[in-house]
Design an enzyme around this catalytic site. Sequence first.
Site, PDB file in Angstrom:
ATOM      1  N   ASP A 113       1.229  -2.594   4.503  1.00 43.47           N
ATOM      2  CA  ASP A 113       2.174  -1.584   4.991  1.00 43.47           C
ATOM      3  C   ASP A 113       3.374  -2.295   5.618  1.00 43.47           C
ATOM      4  O   ASP A 113       3.210  -3.297   6.326  1.00 43.47           O
ATOM      5  CB  ASP A 113       1.519  -0.687   6.045  1.00 43.47           C
ATOM      6  CG  ASP A 113       0.693   0.437   5.435  1.00 43.47           C
ATOM      7  OD1 ASP A 113       0.878   0.732   4.234  1.00 43.47           O
ATOM      8  OD2 ASP A 113      -0.148   1.015   6.154  1.00 43.47           O
TER       9      ASP A 113
ATOM     10  N   ARG B  43       0.878   6.360  -6.081  1.00 43.66           N
ATOM     11  CA  ARG B  43       0.106   7.590  -5.916  1.00 43.66           C
ATOM     12  C   ARG B  43       0.881   8.745  -6.538  1.00 43.66           C
ATOM     13  O   ARG B  43       1.972   9.093  -6.074  1.00 43.66           O
ATOM     14  CB  ARG B  43      -0.122   7.860  -4.422  1.00 43.66           C
ATOM     15  CG  ARG B  43      -0.656   6.653  -3.629  1.00 43.66           C
ATOM     16  CD  ARG B  43      -2.057   6.260  -4.056  1.00 43.66           C
ATOM     17  NE  ARG B  43      -2.553   5.133  -3.307  1.00 43.66           N
ATOM     18  CZ  ARG B  43      -3.310   5.199  -2.211  1.00 43.66           C
ATOM     19  NH1 ARG B  43      -3.627   6.377  -1.702  1.00 43.66           N
ATOM     20  NH2 ARG B  43      -3.745   4.108  -1.625  1.00 43.66           N
TER      21      ARG B  43
ATOM     22  N   HIS C  99       0.860  -1.186   0.000  1.00 45.42           N
ATOM     23  CA  HIS C  99       0.000   0.000   0.000  1.00 45.42           C
ATOM     24  C   HIS C  99       0.891   1.229   0.000  1.00 45.42           C
ATOM     25  O   HIS C  99       1.898   1.268   0.714  1.00 45.42           O
ATOM     26  CB  HIS C  99      -0.897  -0.003   1.240  1.00 45.42           C
ATOM     27  CG  HIS C  99      -1.382   1.350   1.634  1.00 45.42           C
ATOM     28  ND1 HIS C  99      -0.861   2.043   2.706  1.00 45.42           N
ATOM     29  CD2 HIS C  99      -2.314   2.168   1.078  1.00 45.42           C
ATOM     30  CE1 HIS C  99      -1.464   3.207   2.809  1.00 45.42           C
ATOM     31  NE2 HIS C  99      -2.345   3.314   1.837  1.00 45.42           N
ATOM     32  N   ASP C 100       0.552   2.225  -0.806  1.00 42.89           N
ATOM     33  CA  ASP C 100       1.387   3.420  -0.921  1.00 42.89           C
ATOM     34  C   ASP C 100       2.848   3.005  -1.069  1.00 42.89           C
ATOM     35  O   ASP C 100       3.704   3.316  -0.242  1.00 42.89           O
ATOM     36  CB  ASP C 100       1.199   4.338   0.293  1.00 42.89           C
ATOM     37  CG  ASP C 100       0.403   5.581  -0.053  1.00 42.89           C
ATOM     38  OD1 ASP C 100       0.888   6.387  -0.859  1.00 42.89           O
ATOM     39  OD2 ASP C 100      -0.713   5.730   0.476  1.00 42.89           O
TER      40      ASP C 100
ATOM     41  N   HIS D 201       2.539  10.962  -0.791  1.00 40.91           N
ATOM     42  CA  HIS D 201       1.546  10.405   0.134  1.00 40.91           C
ATOM     43  C   HIS D 201       0.870  11.610   0.775  1.00 40.91           C
ATOM     44  O   HIS D 201       1.462  12.289   1.616  1.00 40.91           O
ATOM     45  CB  HIS D 201       2.194   9.517   1.198  1.00 40.91           C
ATOM     46  CG  HIS D 201       1.175   8.788   2.023  1.00 40.91           C
ATOM     47  ND1 HIS D 201       1.499   7.904   3.004  1.00 40.91           N
ATOM     48  CD2 HIS D 201      -0.191   8.826   1.993  1.00 40.91           C
ATOM     49  CE1 HIS D 201       0.387   7.421   3.552  1.00 40.91           C
ATOM     50  NE2 HIS D 201      -0.641   7.975   2.950  1.00 40.91           N
TER      51      HIS D 201
END
Length: 324
Positions: free
Chosen positions: A309, A107, A71-72, A119
């Site tokens: 994460d 992102r 994630h991210d 982010h």
Amino acid sequence: MTTIALGVVTASIFFSCSNDSLTERDSNENNLASLTKSSYKTSLAPIEMNSWMSGLQDNISISRISIPGTHDSGARIDAPVVSGTAKTQDLSIAEQLNAGVRFLDIRCRHIDNSFTIHHGAIYQNLNFDDVLNACYAFLSSHPSETIIMSVKEEYDASNTTRSFEQTFDSYVQKNPSKWDLGANIPTLGAVRGKIKLLRRFSSGTTKGINASPWADNTTFDINNSGVQLKVQDYYKVTNNDDKWNGISSLLNEAKNDTNGKLFVNFTSGYKPGIFGIPSIPTVSNNINPRLKTFFQTNTQGSFGVMPIDFVNAELSELIVKTNF
């Protein structure tokens, strides 16, 4: 007042990660699913994490593969002063791929007709070209692999003269042979050596798997023509048990699915603290050990995509091994 103002700023640095309850099917069906899964193996040779997809046959749908993700994926830099609010990964993109990660959550801030990796408000000292160069180099060295890449617009656009889609297209046009922009959920053989786009931005043309009708902070379905997705993205976590229930429900649903649905199960999230300041590790430090325990027990099956994460090689390998 300074602390309150800081809370307002950092509370804007949010990101993505609901709750569902499903009844698990009987053990006979689970055994049948495992037998079906085993038919997609190519050999019993040891699998290396940088090339683990080489152990799967071409005809398996990517929806039937357990895929560790992040994630991210580009967020390795925290917000100034307040830690735990923006950083989501310790490993670089290249390190993630070598550790077995095959789903990247990218992102992009649209600025000066190019993409920088953000982010929320926090620039990650990384640009989209850096991400793509790492992916292209990895795929050139490991042509048996594929990378599913979610691309989403992040933060505020600045000084642009064209759409986000047009700027994305300009990146693809530099290396079109490395991309699969089809709207379908492909077989692995069709996308080896390529990036498969999962699109979270609006587009005027067919472009990748369309995930643009993304719901906020929940579990939801996306039903496109011939393509079904189910996403758990409960990211504003008030209770880690609730978060885990959402994750485990979708893991079980993915394992029992027979309809070719693509499951994307965000294990990530943040817990709002004082003044609403988010704490990412408060969730990951609790959830990641539960994931590890789950996959030490559930060692075979199709569990879908899991954006995590602070992924590490050990957790990634446990997920990968469920494919074999």
